[in-house]
Design an enzyme around this catalytic site. Structure first.
Site, PDB file in Angstrom:
ATOM      1  N   SER A  63       0.821  -1.211   0.000  1.00  0.00           N
ATOM      2  CA  SER A  63       0.000   0.000   0.000  1.00  0.00           C
ATOM      3  C   SER A  63       0.851   1.256   0.000  1.00  0.00           C
ATOM      4  O   SER A  63       1.992   1.253   0.468  1.00  0.00           O
ATOM      5  CB  SER A  63      -0.893   0.041   1.241  1.00  0.00           C
ATOM      6  OG  SER A  63      -1.765  -1.050   1.279  1.00  0.00           O
TER       7      SER A  63
HETATM    8  N1  SAH Z   1       0.396  -5.677   4.333  1.00  0.00           N
HETATM    9  C1  SAH Z   1       1.045  -5.901   3.059  1.00  0.00           C
HETATM   10  C2  SAH Z   1       0.078  -5.647   1.905  1.00  0.00           C
HETATM   11  C3  SAH Z   1       0.071  -6.782   0.979  1.00  0.00           C
HETATM   12  S1  SAH Z   1      -1.216  -6.818  -0.211  1.00  0.00           S
HETATM   13  C4  SAH Z   1       2.313  -5.092   2.933  1.00  0.00           C
HETATM   14  O1  SAH Z   1       2.587  -4.282   3.826  1.00  0.00           O
HETATM   15  O2  SAH Z   1       3.059  -5.278   1.982  1.00  0.00           O
HETATM   16  C5  SAH Z   1      -2.340  -7.973   0.540  1.00  0.00           C
HETATM   17  C6  SAH Z   1      -1.793  -9.326   0.833  1.00  0.00           C
HETATM   18  O3  SAH Z   1      -2.862 -10.118   1.345  1.00  0.00           O
HETATM   19  C7  SAH Z   1      -1.252 -10.086  -0.365  1.00  0.00           C
HETATM   20  O4  SAH Z   1       0.072 -10.457  -0.105  1.00  0.00           O
HETATM   21  C8  SAH Z   1      -2.159 -11.308  -0.473  1.00  0.00           C
HETATM   22  O5  SAH Z   1      -1.502 -12.466  -0.918  1.00  0.00           O
HETATM   23  C9  SAH Z   1      -2.632 -11.451   0.952  1.00  0.00           C
HETATM   24  N2  SAH Z   1      -3.872 -12.219   1.144  1.00  0.00           N
HETATM   25  C10 SAH Z   1      -5.010 -12.190   0.419  1.00  0.00           C
HETATM   26  N3  SAH Z   1      -5.925 -13.039   0.934  1.00  0.00           N
HETATM   27  C11 SAH Z   1      -5.336 -13.634   2.015  1.00  0.00           C
HETATM   28  C12 SAH Z   1      -5.760 -14.598   2.969  1.00  0.00           C
HETATM   29  N4  SAH Z   1      -6.978 -15.162   2.933  1.00  0.00           N
HETATM   30  N5  SAH Z   1      -4.888 -14.961   3.930  1.00  0.00           N
HETATM   31  C13 SAH Z   1      -3.645 -14.413   4.004  1.00  0.00           C
HETATM   32  N6  SAH Z   1      -3.190 -13.492   3.139  1.00  0.00           N
HETATM   33  C14 SAH Z   1      -4.026 -13.101   2.152  1.00  0.00           C
END
Ligand code: SAH
Length: 215
Positions: A63
């Site tokens: 983000s």
């Molecule tokens: N907090 C992260 C943002 C990553 S984007 C950062 O600081 O970089 C959102 C993330 O959520 C992705 O990596 C995606 O793979 C993960 N995601 C989506 N659905 C998920 C689930 N059910 N369980 C765990 N991770 C999930």
């Protein structure tokens, strides 16, 4: 010695955060401290402090700094909390939380991302973060309840298991909506009562799992 990344971070904190509505001094200090450029690919490090999201592989994104700060500030962490994050991704949001709370638990569904995030946590010696590979819509029951829960992917509704694992008092922040746009929602729980406050319109990648979108 002040390196150029540290200066880029100071500019980011001033222009993108303080210049908007990020006022919590602890959140601002954590955003100044954590080296965001280490959480993206070498080729993108120069752009790590820009006012936009960046790709992190596996079709996912980190983000924009402002949204990380806004979600962090909304949790109102004081230092002693146990926090659960769903969606480790690059690990950047977990790293910020680890500076502001006692313990951070984070769940990711892509192994490549989890492995990358763990490498950076170790390198930075952020030893109060525990990360696991799983469907995070199920939460992480073993260490529940959590004083704060943050979901960094967008889903149709707040997953029931996360509500069950939230402490009282406790708060949860998550983007809720359809797969194109969501509203960042802040849920606060106190004395068995829940209130939900919409914060801002956002666009997150899909929360994919049993209590999220289908694969
Ligand atoms: N907090 C992260 C943002 C990553 S984007 C950062 O600081 O970089 C959102 C993330 O959520 C992705 O990596 C995606 O793979 C993960 N995601 C989506 N659905 C998920 C689930 N059910 N369980 C765990 N991770 C999930």
């Amino acid at each position: 010695m002040i390196d150029s990344y540290e200066m880029a971070r100071a500019r980011m904190v001033n222009d993108q955060l303080r210049g908007r509505d990020i006022v919590d001094p602890r959140t601002l200090a954590a955003m100044q401290e954590v080296p965001r450029h280490l959480f993206v690919d070498d080729a993108m490090q120069a752009r790590a402090y820009g006012d936009f999201p960046l790709p992190i592989g596996s079709g996912q994104t980190i983000s924009q700094p402002y949204i990380v700060a806004l979600m962090t500030q909304a949790l109102g962490l004081q230092g002693g909390e146990k926090v659960l994050e769903i969606g480790t991704g690059s690990g950047y949001q977990a790293a910020i939380l680890s500076r502001l709370a006692a313990q951070v638990f984070t769940v990711e569904r892509f192994n490549a991302l989890l492995a990358g995030a763990r490498r950076v946590f170790d390198k930075l010696r952020y030893f109060n973060i525990r990360a696991k590979l799983d469907d995070g819509t199920l939460g992480w029951a073993e260490f529940a309840p959590y004083d704060a829960i943050i979901v960094t992917a967008g889903g149709p509704e707040i997953p029931e298991p996360l509500l069950a694992q939230l402490a009282d008092p406790g708060c949860l922040v998550m983007p809720v909506g359809d797969q194109n746009e969501q509203v960042l929602q802040l849920l606060q729980q106190r004395d068995g009562q829940r209130t939900v406050t919409p914060l801002v319109g956002v666009r997150f990648v899909d929360l994919v799992g049993e209590y999220g979108w289908g694969r």
